[in-house]
Structures are given as C-alpha cells and as structure tokens.
Write an enzyme that holds these catalytic residues in place. Structure first.
Site, PDB file in Angstrom:
ATOM      1  N   LYS A 185      24.606  55.384  35.065  1.00 14.44           N
ATOM      2  CA  LYS A 185      23.460  54.883  35.806  1.00 14.44           C
ATOM      3  C   LYS A 185      23.872  54.282  37.149  1.00 14.44           C
ATOM      4  O   LYS A 185      23.221  54.499  38.173  1.00 14.44           O
ATOM      5  CB  LYS A 185      22.809  53.788  34.960  1.00 14.44           C
ATOM      6  CG  LYS A 185      21.331  53.834  34.967  1.00 14.44           C
ATOM      7  CD  LYS A 185      20.712  52.771  34.036  1.00 14.44           C
ATOM      8  CE  LYS A 185      21.606  52.093  33.062  1.00 14.44           C
ATOM      9  NZ  LYS A 185      21.444  50.665  32.957  1.00 14.44           N
ATOM     10  N   GLY A 186      24.976  53.549  37.116  1.00 13.57           N
ATOM     11  CA  GLY A 186      25.461  52.901  38.341  1.00 13.57           C
ATOM     12  C   GLY A 186      25.849  53.926  39.394  1.00 13.57           C
ATOM     13  O   GLY A 186      25.523  53.784  40.572  1.00 13.57           O
ATOM     14  N   ILE A 200      16.652  44.305  23.136  1.00 16.83           N
ATOM     15  CA  ILE A 200      15.780  43.122  23.193  1.00 16.83           C
ATOM     16  C   ILE A 200      16.010  42.388  24.512  1.00 16.83           C
ATOM     17  O   ILE A 200      15.082  41.949  25.181  1.00 16.83           O
ATOM     18  CB  ILE A 200      16.084  42.186  22.007  1.00 16.83           C
ATOM     19  CG1 ILE A 200      15.620  42.832  20.710  1.00 16.83           C
ATOM     20  CG2 ILE A 200      15.418  40.827  22.201  1.00 16.83           C
ATOM     21  CD1 ILE A 200      15.958  42.050  19.467  1.00 16.83           C
ATOM     22  N   CYS A 204      47.884  40.866  44.182  1.00 19.79           N
ATOM     23  CA  CYS A 204      47.539  39.555  43.610  1.00 19.79           C
ATOM     24  C   CYS A 204      48.637  39.106  42.630  1.00 19.79           C
ATOM     25  O   CYS A 204      49.708  38.724  43.063  1.00 19.79           O
ATOM     26  CB  CYS A 204      46.148  39.587  42.990  1.00 19.79           C
ATOM     27  SG  CYS A 204      45.413  37.948  42.981  1.00 19.79           S
ATOM     28  N   GLN A 239      52.551  37.956  43.373  1.00 19.76           N
ATOM     29  CA  GLN A 239      53.160  36.720  42.878  1.00 19.76           C
ATOM     30  C   GLN A 239      54.424  37.029  42.082  1.00 19.76           C
ATOM     31  O   GLN A 239      55.452  36.363  42.230  1.00 19.76           O
ATOM     32  CB  GLN A 239      52.147  35.963  42.010  1.00 19.76           C
ATOM     33  CG  GLN A 239      50.900  35.531  42.793  1.00 19.76           C
ATOM     34  CD  GLN A 239      49.829  34.875  41.917  1.00 19.76           C
ATOM     35  OE1 GLN A 239      49.915  34.899  40.691  1.00 19.76           O
ATOM     36  NE2 GLN A 239      48.822  34.296  42.553  1.00 19.76           N
ATOM     37  N   GLU A 268      51.593  29.254  36.412  1.00 22.07           N
ATOM     38  CA  GLU A 268      50.627  29.823  35.460  1.00 22.07           C
ATOM     39  C   GLU A 268      51.322  30.157  34.139  1.00 22.07           C
ATOM     40  O   GLU A 268      50.729  30.015  33.074  1.00 22.07           O
ATOM     41  CB  GLU A 268      49.988  31.099  36.055  1.00 22.07           C
ATOM     42  CG  GLU A 268      48.989  31.760  35.130  1.00 22.07           C
ATOM     43  CD  GLU A 268      48.268  32.971  35.745  1.00 22.07           C
ATOM     44  OE1 GLU A 268      48.634  33.398  36.861  1.00 22.07           O
ATOM     45  OE2 GLU A 268      47.337  33.482  35.103  1.00 22.07           O
ATOM     46  N   HIS A 274      42.923  41.374  47.151  1.00 26.30           N
ATOM     47  CA  HIS A 274      42.630  42.628  46.450  1.00 26.30           C
ATOM     48  C   HIS A 274      42.104  43.677  47.437  1.00 26.30           C
ATOM     49  O   HIS A 274      40.893  43.799  47.608  1.00 26.30           O
ATOM     50  CB  HIS A 274      41.568  42.395  45.368  1.00 26.30           C
ATOM     51  CG  HIS A 274      42.069  41.641  44.185  1.00 26.30           C
ATOM     52  ND1 HIS A 274      42.709  42.247  43.135  1.00 26.30           N
ATOM     53  CD2 HIS A 274      42.030  40.319  43.894  1.00 26.30           C
ATOM     54  CE1 HIS A 274      43.038  41.333  42.238  1.00 26.30           C
ATOM     55  NE2 HIS A 274      42.631  40.158  42.669  1.00 26.30           N
ATOM     56  N   GLU A 309      41.796  46.739  47.101  1.00 31.04           N
ATOM     57  CA  GLU A 309      41.052  47.838  46.460  1.00 31.04           C
ATOM     58  C   GLU A 309      39.540  47.660  46.572  1.00 31.04           C
ATOM     59  O   GLU A 309      38.800  48.643  46.526  1.00 31.04           O
ATOM     60  CB  GLU A 309      41.465  47.990  44.991  1.00 31.04           C
ATOM     61  CG  GLU A 309      41.076  46.859  44.051  1.00 31.04           C
ATOM     62  CD  GLU A 309      42.115  45.753  43.951  1.00 31.04           C
ATOM     63  OE1 GLU A 309      42.857  45.532  44.931  1.00 31.04           O
ATOM     64  OE2 GLU A 309      42.168  45.080  42.900  1.00 31.04           O
TER      65      GLU A 309
HETATM   66  N1  GLN Z   1      46.614  34.986  37.685  1.00 31.23           N
HETATM   67  C1  GLN Z   1      46.894  34.911  39.094  1.00 31.23           C
HETATM   68  C2  GLN Z   1      46.162  33.752  39.752  1.00 31.23           C
HETATM   69  O1  GLN Z   1      45.197  33.262  39.204  1.00 31.23           O
HETATM   70  C3  GLN Z   1      46.570  36.221  39.776  1.00 31.23           C
HETATM   71  C4  GLN Z   1      45.125  36.545  39.748  1.00 31.23           C
HETATM   72  C5  GLN Z   1      44.847  37.997  40.091  1.00 31.23           C
HETATM   73  O2  GLN Z   1      45.741  38.821  40.053  1.00 31.23           O
HETATM   74  N2  GLN Z   1      43.628  38.311  40.419  1.00 31.23           N
HETATM   75  O3  GLN Z   1      46.518  33.340  40.811  1.00 31.23           O
END
Ligand code: GLN
Length: 551
Positions: free
Chosen positions: A26-27, A156, A388, A392, A412, A525, A527
C-alpha cells in the site's frame, strides 16, 4: 484588510485503504501515485495514519515494525514515509505521520486541561475530529494530499480513522476526495484461476462502514482480463476502468510506469476533476532501464543484527541500489549476521565481498562481530562504510588497535570503559533552534536522542569532500552517543582523519582513514536522503570504491 479566507480548500484528498491482508504494498502504491501526479506538475504531499497505540514508532522493535524513518524535522516515522520521499521530491515531517496513540494523547491531554468543558469525551466525535484536524492541516498548501490508512479493513483499531475519512467526503465534497482500495486477487494454483472473492468481501466490509471505493488497485501475479475486471467492477460497484491491475513487478521503481499503463493517473484526475498536461515519465523509464540492464555487478556485505528482517534496513537497501544506479552497477547485497562473524571470524564470511557496510543499531548484541568486520576491512583494504553505530565502532576499533587504547569502547556497551571514545554527551549547540540542547540520561525513553537534520562542515581533501563536492551539507541523525573530543587529538595523531564536524567543530560527524582506498564512518544516516533520481553522494562513492576494488 486581509482577504477573506476561501471557503473551499484547493487541496484534493486521495484516501488509500488496504484489504484482505497486510504487506500488499500500500505504501509503495501511495508513493507511486504521488510520483505520477508530480510528473504531471501537481504539487503533492502525503500522510500516513497508523492505527497502533504507540505515540510514534521510535520505541518499536524493528523486528516487528521495520525501519524507523527519520525526517528533517526529527520525526521518527513509519517506513512508508521513506517510500513517499524517495518516489517524489517532497520533504515530510511530524505532521505527515499520525498514530492512534498520538491522536489519543492529544485528546486526553485536552481533557485533562478541561478543554472539553465537562463534556463526555468520545471516539465519535472527539477522536474523529482530532483525526480530521490532523488530515486537514495539509489543506491549502498542495494540489493533492495522499493519505494512507495503515492496517487492513476489518481491524478494530483502524475504525476511527475510517470513520474520519468517511466524514471528510461530506465535509470536503465529492470532487475533492477519492477512496482507493488496495486489495488482493490471488491466483489459486489447484483451480488454475484467479479469485475475486476476497476482494468482494473486503469491499463489502468497507461499504458497511460507509465507504464506497472509487478505485480498486488489485494486487495480482498476472494481468487481469477485461472479463475479470468487469466482474470485480460489478460486484464491488466500481466503474470498470477504475479496476486497476497492480501486478507483481521485478523492481519497485517500475510501479509508477505500470500504474500509468493501466490508466490509473488519468482515472484519478478525472474523478478529482483536475486538468493537467501529460506526465513526464522519461526519468522513470531511464531509471528502470538502468536498474534492469546494469553493466556490472558488485557484492556488498551488510553486517547486521536484524539480518533476518530486511524491512528494518529498508532505506539502507534502497540507498545502496541508488549507489549502484549512479555507477551503472547492480549491487548484490549480502546480509551477514554479526554474531556469525563473531563465531566464525570475518575472513571466510566476507571473502567474496568488495565493500563492507556496518549500519546503525542499538544495544550490544553483535558489536564484537561488527568490530571484527571493521578490522578486516581496515587491514585488507576493503572499502568500508560505517553508519551511525558503524561510525562509532570504527572509532572504537581504531582506538583499540591503532591508537593503543586497549579496552576503548562506547559507554553504551561499557559504561566503565577506561577509554570512552564514544560517550553520552550532555549538551550541544543546536543550529536549528539556536539553543543549547540538553540530553538527559534519565529522560523519557527516546527523549534523549539527537534527531533530525544537522549541518556538517567538510574538510578539504577527504573522501567525504570529494564525494559531496561541497563544503557544507545537512544530514539526518538518530543517536544518543557521540565521539568524545577528549580523545580527538590522540586519535588524529594516530592517523584518524576527522573529515566532517558540526560548524562549531564541537561534534565529530565523519571519520576516515587516509591510508585506505575508501574507509568512512558517519554519525548521521545518509540513507534517509538518497533518492533513485538523486543517489546519495556517499553511497555513490562507496559503490564506486567497491567496483574499483573488484577491478
Ligand atoms: N546506539 C548508538 C547511539 O545511540 C547508534 C545509534 C544508531 O546507529 N542509530 O548513539
């Protein structure tokens, strides 16, 4: 004196619903309709109405929901908004995606503030009015707004949305609204024929709630005969030329051309009483020809956590395809599980790939395998693209193995790391609002992300600058952690190139390796901004490097 506000809106609405079962595309259908209308010179926009209770998809598991698509204004949205942006030139945001949760949240907050003056707050009219208000925000700015209702008729949850769009025809007028229903006409092998019954039932259900579809988009494996179209039209009370075959295609970018061949855009314009010139479809024809007849092929490895579910890497997948288009090449994607790399080592699993990509991600699962893949790419000089989390981890890998910072990590994954090269930054200057942004560690879930478009200044004589060809770019973010500037000098001395930063130089946005054919990690990002007609420069450069590596 201000001119009197016009009574009638100039915006016409197309409401798209889905029947029989989910995943009928649909999208994509909505996006393709947008592409066709835009190719006729109309100004368009989109909206997705999702029936689930989450306020936005930001907190949802990509396994269940697929990718979270991020817009320029930092909205975390349904992945269909990605299709809408890729197929057209529109730029979407917060007001282009509503969930039931968000609508209810607004109504309940109003109730708590006493705005309903003691009245009983009900689904009809209060929830439906709030939905209509959300839809009518799009009025007056565009010629046509395409509004897609998530879910399937019969759920629903979607009833308030359907009731709202039913009312909108009365509010806005027949000529200003049409309903398109996407349905399935399955081929039953044992009977050797296609079956129209599921479509009949789905339309019956739609009519029971007061919506008579104007157009049926019938998903099917083959082309529907005139006879079958007659039958469907008769049973579903739809004009014969409004029964459109939406047959399976080899490539998703063929959909606008197929719809046009079936007369869909002509029918829509007739029903909405809009006059336009003929569509300009040459760019789509050229694109499809390029995708179908590539000169070369190049295998690329994506090292991920959710390799089983490609929906969670939707935009990434498309951006890589676009990168291929830019180089007349077909990109053959190999999703490699990071945990397999951890167990078996990278050499064999990655041996046949000429480019390695580590995408974004959250949480520690698979991190060790991703780092092993990065070491492999760095040492074997295989083109590498880290996005991203990928950027890192490229920083962590470099810190550990080149800069001699053993146990370097992102906080993290290891809050007690002696060398937190990626860490939780508490505040930064936001160019969009000209304010200092504070990140709270204990904030509401999701409330602490850096989200949306931020500027990035590129250093000369780097891969990034060569790819973009300009000094400043804007890219979209979605992350909590950042490059730790305390380690900047040390890492740069060891050979890490910092090729992109925020304009005040405080946030590191891109890292590279000089002594490598192409090794680049970006905090944002890219992309999300790649479109088939305008492949993203970093993806185009990465695929080019992979092709060169292949020789
Ligand atoms: N987990 C990493 C952060 O929060 C990278 C997040 C991601 O790749 N979108 O910074």
């Amino acid at each position: 004196m201000k001119p009197a506000k016009q009574q009638r809106s100039r915006t016409k609405f197309i409401f798209i619903t889905g029947g029989v079962l989910s995943s009928l595309g649909k999208g994509l259908a909505a996006a393709a309709i947008g592409a066709l209308l835009e190719s006729r010179g109309l100004k368009i926009t989109f909206q997705k109405l999702d029936p689930y209770i989450n306020v936005d998809p930001g907190t949802m598991n990509p396994f269940q929901h697929g990718e979270v698509y991020v817009t320029d204004d930092g909205a975390e949205t349904d992945l269909d908004l990605g299709h809408y942006e890729r197929y057209t030139s529109v730029s979407l945001g917060q007001r282009n995606n509503y969930t039931s949760g968000r609508i209810y949240h607004t109504v309940i907050s109003k109730e708590r503030r006493g705005e309903y003056l003691g009245g009983t707050v009900q689904v009809i009219p209060h929830i439906t009015d709030e939905i209509k208000k959300a839809v009518r925000q799009l009025e007056d700015e565009v010629d046509v707004a395409i509004v897609e209702i998530g879910g399937t008729i019969g759920d629903i949850e979607s009833l308030p949305f359907l009731e709202a769009i039913r009312q909108l025809r009365t509010d806005l007028g027949r000529e200003n609204t049409i309903y398109i229903h996407v349905t399935l006409v399955p081929y039953i092998k044992t009977a050797g024929e296609v079956k129209t019954k599921p479509t009949q039932h789905s339309v019956k259900e739609l009519r029971a709630i007061g919506i008579q579809p104007d157009i049926l988009l019938c998903r099917t494996e083959t082309t529907l005969s005139d006879e079958l179209k007659d039958k469907i039209g008769l049973f579903c009370n739809v004009e014969r030329d409004a029964v459109i075959t939406a047959r399976d295609v080899d490539d998703i970018y063929e959909v606008p051309l197929c719809f046009h061949a079936e007369g869909l855009d002509d029918k829509i314009l007739k029903l909405l009483n809009i006059w336009t010139g003929a569509p300009r479809l040459e760019p789509w024809q050229e694109l499809v020809a390029k995708i179908k007849n590539p000169i070369r092929e190049v295998p690329i490895a994506i090292i991920g956590k959710y390799v089983e579910l490609k929906e969670s890497y939707k935009s990434l997948h498309e951006a890589l395809v676009h990168g291929g288009v830019a180089n007349d090449a077909r990109v053959v994607l190999h999703y490699v599980s990071a945990e397999d790399i951890e167990a078996q080592g990278p050499s064999q699993l990655l041996a046949h790939c000429h480019g390695i990509l580590v995408p974004g991600g959250f949480g520690g699962r698979g991190v060790a395998g991703k780092i092993m893949a990065i070491t492999h790419a760095r040492e074997q000089k295989v083109p590498f693209f880290g996005i991203c989390l990928g950027m890192q981890l490229a920083t962590v890998e470099f810190a550990r193995n080149i800069a001699g910072l053993a146990d370097a990590d992102s906080t993290e994954f290891n809050p007690g790391s002696p060398h937190p090269v990626i860490y939780f930054i508490k505040e930064w200057y936001d160019y969009r609002t000209s304010r200092v942004q504070i990140r709270e560690e204990s904030g509401e879930l999701g409330g602490t992300l850096r989200l949306g478009s931020y500027p990035c200044t590129l250093r000369e004589k780097t891969f990034a600058r060569a790819a973009y060809g300009v000094e400043q770019v804007d890219e979209r973010h979605r992350h909590r952690y950042e490059f730790n500037n305390e380690y900047r000098e040390r890492l740069v001395e060891a050979g890490l190139v910092i090729s992109g930063t925020s304009p005040d130089d405080k946030l590191v946005e891109i890292v590279e390796l000089a002594d490598h054919p192409w090794f680049l990690g970006c905090q944002f990002h890219p992309e999300f901004k790649s479109r088939p007609m305008r492949p993203h420069p970093l993806f185009a450069a990465f695929i080019k490097a992979a092709l060169d590596h292949q020789g």
